[in-house]
Design a protein around this motif. Structure first.
Motif, PDB file in Angstrom:
ATOM      1  N   SER A 123      -7.576 -32.034  72.167  1.00 52.59           N
ATOM      2  CA  SER A 123      -6.785 -32.728  71.160  1.00 52.59           C
ATOM      3  C   SER A 123      -6.772 -34.234  71.421  1.00 52.59           C
ATOM      4  O   SER A 123      -6.864 -35.046  70.490  1.00 52.59           O
ATOM      5  CB  SER A 123      -5.356 -32.181  71.154  1.00 52.59           C
ATOM      6  N   GLN A 124      -6.675 -34.609  72.702  1.00 55.53           N
ATOM      7  CA  GLN A 124      -6.705 -36.027  73.058  1.00 55.53           C
ATOM      8  C   GLN A 124      -8.063 -36.642  72.725  1.00 55.53           C
ATOM      9  O   GLN A 124      -8.143 -37.774  72.240  1.00 55.53           O
ATOM     10  CB  GLN A 124      -6.401 -36.190  74.550  1.00 55.53           C
ATOM     11  N   CYS A 125      -9.131 -35.888  72.990  1.00 55.06           N
ATOM     12  CA  CYS A 125     -10.476 -36.372  72.655  1.00 55.06           C
ATOM     13  C   CYS A 125     -10.643 -36.523  71.153  1.00 55.06           C
ATOM     14  O   CYS A 125     -11.252 -37.491  70.668  1.00 55.06           O
ATOM     15  CB  CYS A 125     -11.528 -35.405  73.207  1.00 55.06           C
ATOM     16  N   GLU A 126     -10.119 -35.573  70.395  1.00 55.18           N
ATOM     17  CA  GLU A 126     -10.194 -35.651  68.934  1.00 55.18           C
ATOM     18  C   GLU A 126      -9.466 -36.890  68.410  1.00 55.18           C
ATOM     19  O   GLU A 126      -9.969 -37.596  67.530  1.00 55.18           O
ATOM     20  CB  GLU A 126      -9.598 -34.390  68.311  1.00 55.18           C
ATOM     21  N   SER A 127      -8.303 -37.162  68.971  1.00 55.73           N
ATOM     22  CA  SER A 127      -7.533 -38.332  68.533  1.00 55.73           C
ATOM     23  C   SER A 127      -8.287 -39.627  68.825  1.00 55.73           C
ATOM     24  O   SER A 127      -8.324 -40.546  67.994  1.00 55.73           O
ATOM     25  CB  SER A 127      -6.162 -38.352  69.228  1.00 55.73           C
ATOM     26  N   ALA A 128      -8.904 -39.705  70.006  1.00 51.62           N
ATOM     27  CA  ALA A 128      -9.662 -40.909  70.358  1.00 51.62           C
ATOM     28  C   ALA A 128     -10.858 -41.079  69.431  1.00 51.62           C
ATOM     29  O   ALA A 128     -11.143 -42.185  68.960  1.00 51.62           O
ATOM     30  CB  ALA A 128     -10.119 -40.828  71.810  1.00 51.62           C
ATOM     31  N   ALA A 129     -11.570 -39.986  69.158  1.00 50.16           N
ATOM     32  CA  ALA A 129     -12.734 -40.066  68.268  1.00 50.16           C
ATOM     33  C   ALA A 129     -12.323 -40.500  66.862  1.00 50.16           C
ATOM     34  O   ALA A 129     -13.034 -41.277  66.208  1.00 50.16           O
ATOM     35  CB  ALA A 129     -13.442 -38.714  68.221  1.00 50.16           C
ATOM     36  N   GLN A 130     -11.192 -40.029  66.391  1.00 49.16           N
ATOM     37  CA  GLN A 130     -10.706 -40.435  65.071  1.00 49.16           C
ATOM     38  C   GLN A 130     -10.381 -41.921  65.037  1.00 49.16           C
ATOM     39  O   GLN A 130     -10.655 -42.599  64.038  1.00 49.16           O
ATOM     40  CB  GLN A 130      -9.480 -39.602  64.692  1.00 49.16           C
ATOM     41  N   ARG A 131      -9.824 -42.439  66.125  1.00 49.61           N
ATOM     42  CA  ARG A 131      -9.534 -43.881  66.190  1.00 49.61           C
ATOM     43  C   ARG A 131     -10.811 -44.697  66.135  1.00 49.61           C
ATOM     44  O   ARG A 131     -10.809 -45.836  65.649  1.00 49.61           O
ATOM     45  CB  ARG A 131      -8.750 -44.215  67.466  1.00 49.61           C
ATOM     46  N   TRP A 132     -11.902 -44.119  66.643  1.00 48.78           N
ATOM     47  CA  TRP A 132     -13.183 -44.812  66.607  1.00 48.78           C
ATOM     48  C   TRP A 132     -13.889 -44.643  65.263  1.00 48.78           C
ATOM     49  O   TRP A 132     -14.990 -45.159  65.072  1.00 48.78           O
ATOM     50  CB  TRP A 132     -14.096 -44.280  67.715  1.00 48.78           C
ATOM     51  N   GLY A 133     -13.281 -43.894  64.358  1.00 44.59           N
ATOM     52  CA  GLY A 133     -13.869 -43.697  63.044  1.00 44.59           C
ATOM     53  C   GLY A 133     -14.851 -42.541  62.963  1.00 44.59           C
ATOM     54  O   GLY A 133     -15.601 -42.433  61.998  1.00 44.59           O
ATOM     55  N   GLU A 134     -14.830 -41.648  63.965  1.00 44.02           N
ATOM     56  CA  GLU A 134     -15.745 -40.504  63.982  1.00 44.02           C
ATOM     57  C   GLU A 134     -15.064 -39.290  63.347  1.00 44.02           C
ATOM     58  O   GLU A 134     -13.849 -39.118  63.431  1.00 44.02           O
ATOM     59  CB  GLU A 134     -16.155 -40.176  65.416  1.00 44.02           C
ATOM     60  N   GLY A 135     -15.873 -38.433  62.709  1.00 48.79           N
ATOM     61  CA  GLY A 135     -15.333 -37.288  62.002  1.00 48.79           C
ATOM     62  C   GLY A 135     -15.508 -35.957  62.696  1.00 48.79           C
ATOM     63  O   GLY A 135     -15.131 -34.915  62.149  1.00 48.79           O
ATOM     64  N   GLY A 136     -16.095 -35.941  63.896  1.00 48.64           N
ATOM     65  CA  GLY A 136     -16.317 -34.679  64.599  1.00 48.64           C
ATOM     66  C   GLY A 136     -16.640 -34.914  66.056  1.00 48.64           C
ATOM     67  O   GLY A 136     -16.810 -36.053  66.506  1.00 48.64           O
ATOM     68  N   LEU A 137     -16.729 -33.817  66.799  1.00 40.76           N
ATOM     69  CA  LEU A 137     -17.039 -33.870  68.224  1.00 40.76           C
ATOM     70  C   LEU A 137     -18.150 -32.882  68.555  1.00 40.76           C
ATOM     71  O   LEU A 137     -18.272 -31.838  67.922  1.00 40.76           O
ATOM     72  CB  LEU A 137     -15.806 -33.509  69.069  1.00 40.76           C
ATOM     73  N   PHE A 138     -18.946 -33.221  69.557  1.00 41.66           N
ATOM     74  CA  PHE A 138     -19.919 -32.301  70.136  1.00 41.66           C
ATOM     75  C   PHE A 138     -19.444 -31.951  71.543  1.00 41.66           C
ATOM     76  O   PHE A 138     -18.848 -32.777  72.231  1.00 41.66           O
ATOM     77  CB  PHE A 138     -21.311 -32.933  70.197  1.00 41.66           C
ATOM     78  N   LEU A 139     -19.715 -30.739  71.972  1.00 37.85           N
ATOM     79  CA  LEU A 139     -19.333 -30.274  73.308  1.00 37.85           C
ATOM     80  C   LEU A 139     -20.598 -30.002  74.111  1.00 37.85           C
ATOM     81  O   LEU A 139     -21.450 -29.214  73.692  1.00 37.85           O
ATOM     82  CB  LEU A 139     -18.489 -29.007  73.234  1.00 37.85           C
ATOM     83  N   LYS A 140     -20.725 -30.654  75.252  1.00 39.74           N
ATOM     84  CA  LYS A 140     -21.892 -30.480  76.111  1.00 39.74           C
ATOM     85  C   LYS A 140     -21.605 -29.396  77.145  1.00 39.74           C
ATOM     86  O   LYS A 140     -20.677 -29.508  77.931  1.00 39.74           O
ATOM     87  CB  LYS A 140     -22.243 -31.795  76.823  1.00 39.74           C
ATOM     88  N   VAL A 141     -22.403 -28.328  77.122  1.00 44.83           N
ATOM     89  CA  VAL A 141     -22.239 -27.210  78.073  1.00 44.83           C
ATOM     90  C   VAL A 141     -23.608 -26.750  78.554  1.00 44.83           C
ATOM     91  O   VAL A 141     -24.620 -27.004  77.916  1.00 44.83           O
ATOM     92  CB  VAL A 141     -21.486 -26.024  77.434  1.00 44.83           C
ATOM     93  N   GLU A 142     -23.616 -26.071  79.685  1.00 44.75           N
ATOM     94  CA  GLU A 142     -24.834 -25.430  80.164  1.00 44.75           C
ATOM     95  C   GLU A 142     -25.099 -24.178  79.350  1.00 44.75           C
ATOM     96  O   GLU A 142     -24.178 -23.553  78.807  1.00 44.75           O
ATOM     97  CB  GLU A 142     -24.691 -25.070  81.642  1.00 44.75           C
ATOM     98  N   HIS A 143     -26.384 -23.778  79.267  1.00 40.12           N
ATOM     99  CA  HIS A 143     -26.743 -22.601  78.470  1.00 40.12           C
ATOM    100  C   HIS A 143     -26.039 -21.351  78.966  1.00 40.12           C
ATOM    101  O   HIS A 143     -25.637 -20.494  78.164  1.00 40.12           O
ATOM    102  CB  HIS A 143     -28.267 -22.385  78.510  1.00 40.12           C
TER     103      HIS A 143
END
Length: 210
Positions: free
Chosen positions: A187-207
């Motif tokens: 949720s904190q990451c989403e809020s920061a991305a919205q402040r930067w004007g971004e509309g979504g997030l990607f999650l980096k994980v191992e296969h």
């Protein structure tokens, strides 16, 4: 006795590496800039091996204490907490932990600490955040996540090698899981991305961790 000597050797090796790499006030430069190395004063190179060992076990202690429940808060990482974060990452992602030697465990956490440290307090990165969840009753860290969106060409580009804004190194202390801590970090990451004007997030994980 042999295991104790091995543990002491690992702690000494860790302290020597830290005094050179982490003990200084070095800041990571922006990838597009070349900066002359800075030499820290000798006082910045001193490190108490016993204090290092205590910091390395902070995540395990936090996991045990959090099992009884407690209040927590989300905030930005402080440089002094890098070892706690390295312990969290190690507990969350390292394989065959029980079979590792003390030296291998120490070197693994050193590598993780240096990786996190080089992105802590950079010179001019403005779209990168390192969030932690703190147990407010003990001050120990229960969770960690990084958010990165510095490459404008990769923002919103699913075909990029690393699409951005990307959440990575998301982890929670084992005994503190299933309590909404990862949800609060996201949720904190989403809020920061919205402040930067971004509309979504990607999650980096191992296969093998998807």
């Amino acid at each position: 006795a042999r295991m104790q000597n091995t543990a002491k050797l690992g702690a000494c090796l860790l302290a020597a590496c830290l005094s050179t790499c982490v003990g200084s006030s070095r800041r990571a430069p922006h990838p597009s800039k070349e900066v002359s190395p800075r030499v820290a004063s000798p006082a910045n190179h001193r490190l108490d091996v016993r204090r290092t060992a205590a910091i390395m076990t902070a995540a395990e202690t936090a996991s045990r204490e959090w099992a009884a429940g407690g209040a927590c808060a989300v905030r930005l990482l402080r440089r002094a907490e890098i070892w706690q974060v390295a312990s969290l990452l190690d507990l969350s992602f390292a394989a065959n932990q029980a079979a590792r030697s003390p030296i291998t465990a120490a070197l693994t956490r050193l590598r993780l600490a240096l990786d996190v440290e080089r992105r802590t307090t950079p010179w001019d990165w403005c779209r990168h955040q390192q969030f932690v969840v703190e147990d407010t009753s003990t001050g120990r860290l229960l969770g960690f996540a990084e958010l990165w969106a510095e490459n404008a060409a990769a923002c919103g580009a699913a075909e990029a090698a690393t699409p951005q804004p990307v959440v990575f190194n998301l982890c929670v202390a084992p005994a503190a899981r299933r309590r909404g801590i990862a949800r609060r970090l996201l949720s904190q990451c989403e809020s920061a991305a919205q402040r930067w004007g971004e509309g979504g997030l990607f999650l980096k994980v191992e296969h093998d961790n998807a």
